[in-house]
Design a protein around this motif. Structure first.
Motif, PDB file in Angstrom:
ATOM      1  N   CYS A 158     -23.935  -8.191 -19.922  1.00 45.66           N
ATOM      2  CA  CYS A 158     -23.634  -9.272 -21.450  1.00 45.66           C
ATOM      3  C   CYS A 158     -25.121 -10.146 -21.428  1.00 45.66           C
ATOM      4  O   CYS A 158     -25.666 -10.646 -20.740  1.00 45.66           O
ATOM      5  CB  CYS A 158     -22.841  -9.865 -21.479  1.00 45.66           C
ATOM      6  N   CYS A 161     -24.652 -14.405 -22.344  1.00 42.69           N
ATOM      7  CA  CYS A 161     -24.379 -15.151 -20.840  1.00 42.69           C
ATOM      8  C   CYS A 161     -25.079 -14.884 -19.924  1.00 42.69           C
ATOM      9  O   CYS A 161     -24.841 -15.516 -19.144  1.00 42.69           O
ATOM     10  CB  CYS A 161     -22.371 -15.266 -21.223  1.00 42.69           C
ATOM     11  N   CYS A 171     -18.986 -16.428 -25.343  1.00 41.20           N
ATOM     12  CA  CYS A 171     -20.787 -15.590 -25.805  1.00 41.20           C
ATOM     13  C   CYS A 171     -19.668 -14.704 -27.459  1.00 41.20           C
ATOM     14  O   CYS A 171     -18.685 -13.860 -27.306  1.00 41.20           O
ATOM     15  CB  CYS A 171     -19.635 -13.395 -25.087  1.00 41.20           C
ATOM     16  N   GLU A 195     -12.101 -13.372 -27.000  1.00 42.83           N
ATOM     17  CA  GLU A 195     -12.415 -13.385 -25.743  1.00 42.83           C
ATOM     18  C   GLU A 195     -11.979 -14.082 -24.954  1.00 42.83           C
ATOM     19  O   GLU A 195     -11.736 -14.913 -24.415  1.00 42.83           O
ATOM     20  CB  GLU A 195     -14.074 -13.971 -25.708  1.00 42.83           C
ATOM     21  N   CYS A 198     -15.149 -13.656 -19.022  1.00 40.20           N
ATOM     22  CA  CYS A 198     -16.604 -14.035 -18.928  1.00 40.20           C
ATOM     23  C   CYS A 198     -17.095 -13.936 -18.254  1.00 40.20           C
ATOM     24  O   CYS A 198     -16.702 -14.975 -17.391  1.00 40.20           O
ATOM     25  CB  CYS A 198     -16.696 -15.278 -20.383  1.00 40.20           C
ATOM     26  N   CYS A 206     -16.970  -9.271 -19.780  1.00 42.69           N
ATOM     27  CA  CYS A 206     -16.847 -10.414 -20.626  1.00 42.69           C
ATOM     28  C   CYS A 206     -15.724  -9.219 -20.985  1.00 42.69           C
ATOM     29  O   CYS A 206     -16.724  -7.899 -21.881  1.00 42.69           O
ATOM     30  CB  CYS A 206     -17.832 -10.290 -21.570  1.00 42.69           C
TER      31      CYS A 206
HETATM   32 ZN   LIG Z   1     -20.521 -12.553 -21.596  1.00 46.07          ZN
END
Ligand SMILES: [Zn+2]
Length: 216
Positions: A158, A161, A171, A195, A198, A206
């Protein structure tokens, strides 16, 4: 594309989004906070080279995960976690419309045949189309899983982050993008997205939970 790496730790390799996506992120952010606001955030993020010099509109891999993470971190630093979250989510929502201009026709999600699908199928096809777009054009790694009453949208690598740590999921740009994407594919329904995991807080991915039934 390597899929054996699930954490940010110990990775040396630099990963990228295509220039086009970085450009969309900055244009979307401009829509929600104005050009001066974006310049201030870029300044704080130590991305001054991007002020009045956004990435070009092409698919070359030139927008690094470090840049994306620094930009999102700067939003939180400048406006606090709540304010930063709101701005990043709104930028994610605005970004959807830049993305649709480029990717919707290619993915077939703007066709009449798509419009005629039942709601659950629209959500499924829409999520897979979004995942496919990231997997094919960028180093971001996405998987979609289907459960009885919800979908799980996992980002295994991702950019939002990347290299960051937090006690809570952070995120938010992805959250806004998913919310608006689902609103669009379902013809205006509000679908709950949250979410729940993460990488920034030590989780392997995530992960967003997406309800199959709309809120309204
Ligand atoms: Zn993330």
């Amino acid at each position: 594309m390597a899929t054996d790496e699930h954490t940010n730790e110990g990775e040396q390799k630099t990963y990228y989004w295509p220039n086009k996506m970085g450009r969309m992120m900055l244009l979307a952010l401009e829509d929600v906070m104005g050009k001066n606001g974006v310049n201030a955030v870029l300044n704080l993020a130590k991305l001054r080279h991007l002020i009045n010099n956004y990435p070009p509109n092409n698919l070359d891999l030139g927008w690094s995960f470090e840049e994306m993470a620094a930009l999102n971190q700067a939003l939180d630093d400048m406006y606090g976690p709540r304010g930063g979250k709101g701005l990043a989510m709104r930028a994610g929502r605005a970004g959807l419309y830049y993305a649709l201009k480029d990717f919707a026709a290619v993915l077939g999600i703007a066709d009449l045949a798509f419009r005629l699908l039942p709601l659950g199928m629209k959500i499924k096809v829409g999520l897979n189309a979004m995942a496919e777009t990231f997997n094919k054009t960028s180093d971001q790694v996405v998987r979609v899983e289907e459960e009885v009453d919800h979908f799980l949208y996992h980002i295994d690598r991702c950019p939002v982050c990347w290299g960051r740590t937090s006690d809570v999921p952070i995120c938010h740009a992805g959250l806004g993008l998913l919310q608006e994407g689902l609103h669009w594919v379902t013809g205006g329904k509000n679908i709950r997205v949250e979410e729940v995991r993460c990488i920034a807080k030590g989780d392997p991915s995530c992960t967003y939970v997406i309800d199959k039934r709309p809120l309204d």
